[in-house]
Design an enzyme around this catalytic site. Structure first.
Site, PDB file in Angstrom:
ATOM      1  N   ASP A   1       1.953  -3.909  -1.854  1.00 17.32           N
ATOM      2  CA  ASP A   1       1.688  -5.057  -0.976  1.00 17.32           C
ATOM      3  C   ASP A   1       2.681  -6.183  -1.293  1.00 17.32           C
ATOM      4  O   ASP A   1       3.225  -6.243  -2.400  1.00 17.32           O
ATOM      5  CB  ASP A   1       0.264  -5.585  -1.212  1.00 17.32           C
ATOM      6  CG  ASP A   1      -0.775  -4.542  -0.869  1.00 17.32           C
ATOM      7  OD1 ASP A   1      -0.487  -3.668  -0.027  1.00 17.32           O
ATOM      8  OD2 ASP A   1      -1.866  -4.594  -1.468  1.00 17.32           O
TER       9      ASP A   1
HETATM   10  N1  URA Z   1      -3.377  -1.074  -4.329  1.00 18.31           N
HETATM   11  C1  URA Z   1      -3.381  -2.229  -3.651  1.00 18.31           C
HETATM   12  O1  URA Z   1      -4.413  -2.735  -3.255  1.00 18.31           O
HETATM   13  N2  URA Z   1      -2.173  -2.809  -3.402  1.00 18.31           N
HETATM   14  C2  URA Z   1      -1.004  -2.313  -3.854  1.00 18.31           C
HETATM   15  O2  URA Z   1       0.054  -2.902  -3.619  1.00 18.31           O
HETATM   16  C3  URA Z   1      -1.033  -1.106  -4.563  1.00 18.31           C
HETATM   17  C4  URA Z   1      -2.244  -0.505  -4.785  1.00 18.31           C
END
Ligand code: URA
Length: 239
Positions: free
Chosen positions: A106
């Site tokens: 993310d």
């Molecule tokens: N899980 C999440 O919620 N976000 C990420 O970036 C990676 C794993």
């Protein structure tokens, strides 16, 4: 072992179109073994070839395998919309040779991001069948309780998943922090699992993929490195 002309070599390494690479060589921008080489037609053995261009040393690589210590506020998507893309943190040559993230983090998640231009590697590494464990360090909004850890280990139901998803490993590391190992890579998985278990993820960092740890790489946020064959072997489960 294979020999290629210098314009093809430079093009394959992401220095631009074939025409542009020819011009670079003719303009004297390329040196090999300390000597400027101006004939782009000359064929060179690519294996182990080292060269200097724009005052930087490079080594010929058929494919690149790198790890970036991703900072927050960079997007993994090919067409980033709200933040700059992670490719802006890498030399321009990598975009030209179509280096892409292996899976996604993310925009606000930090830590280990594998990147490569080797399609089969990207596919194999991100395949759910491969069960590559990924370790995350999550900072939580509410204190980490034994019930939270147990719920994540037992499995939590996310609304669009057919079955509960469980952490392979989960342990409290501080009052507001836990380590969690996942083998799947579902959308926002850590954040959604924490929310489903009654807490909230305030910050997230990926600290290991397979047996390769971020700490062992010694990268500051925003820094990247090439992976050696030994480091690549650590990404494979069971290594
Ligand atoms: N899980 C999440 O919620 N976000 C990420 O970036 C990676 C794993």
């Amino acid at each position: 072992m294979s020999k290629l002309s210098l314009d093809r070599i430079l093009q394959s390494q992401g220095f631009g179109t074939r025409k542009y690479c020819r011009e670079l060589v003719e303009d004297g921008e390329l040196s090999i073994n300390g000597e400027i080489v101006r004939s782009y037609k000359q064929a060179w053995e690519t294996d182990g070839l080292r060269f200097r261009i724009f005052d930087e040393d490079w080594e010929y690589r058929e494919h690149v395998y790198i790890v970036l210590n991703k900072p927050a506020n960079f997007e993994c998507s090919r067409k980033p919309s709200h933040h700059p893309g992670v490719l802006t943190l890498l030399p321009e040559q990598f975009s030209w040779r179509d280096v892409q993230p292996v899976g996604r983090l993310d925009h606000d998640t930090t830590g280990m991001l594998l990147m490569s231009d080797d399609g089969p590697f990207i596919h194999a590494q991100s395949s759910p069948k491969r069960h590559v464990p990924k370790l995350y360090l999550a900072t939580t909004a509410e204190p980490v309780t034994p019930e939270l850890v147990n719920a994540l280990l037992a499995g939590v139901q996310l609304h669009d998943e057919p079955a509960p998803l469980a952490a392979q490993v989960c342990r409290k590391t501080a009052e507001y922090q836990l380590e969690i190992v996942l083998e799947q890579g579902k959308y926002h998985q850590v954040k959604r699992m924490l929310a489903a278990a009654g807490n909230h993820c305030a910050a997230l960092q990926r600290t290991a993929i397979g047996q390769l740890t971020l700490e062992s790489l010694g990268l500051e946020e925003g820094e990247w490195c090439f992976l050696s064959p030994d480091q690549l072997a650590l990404l494979v489960p069971g290594s």
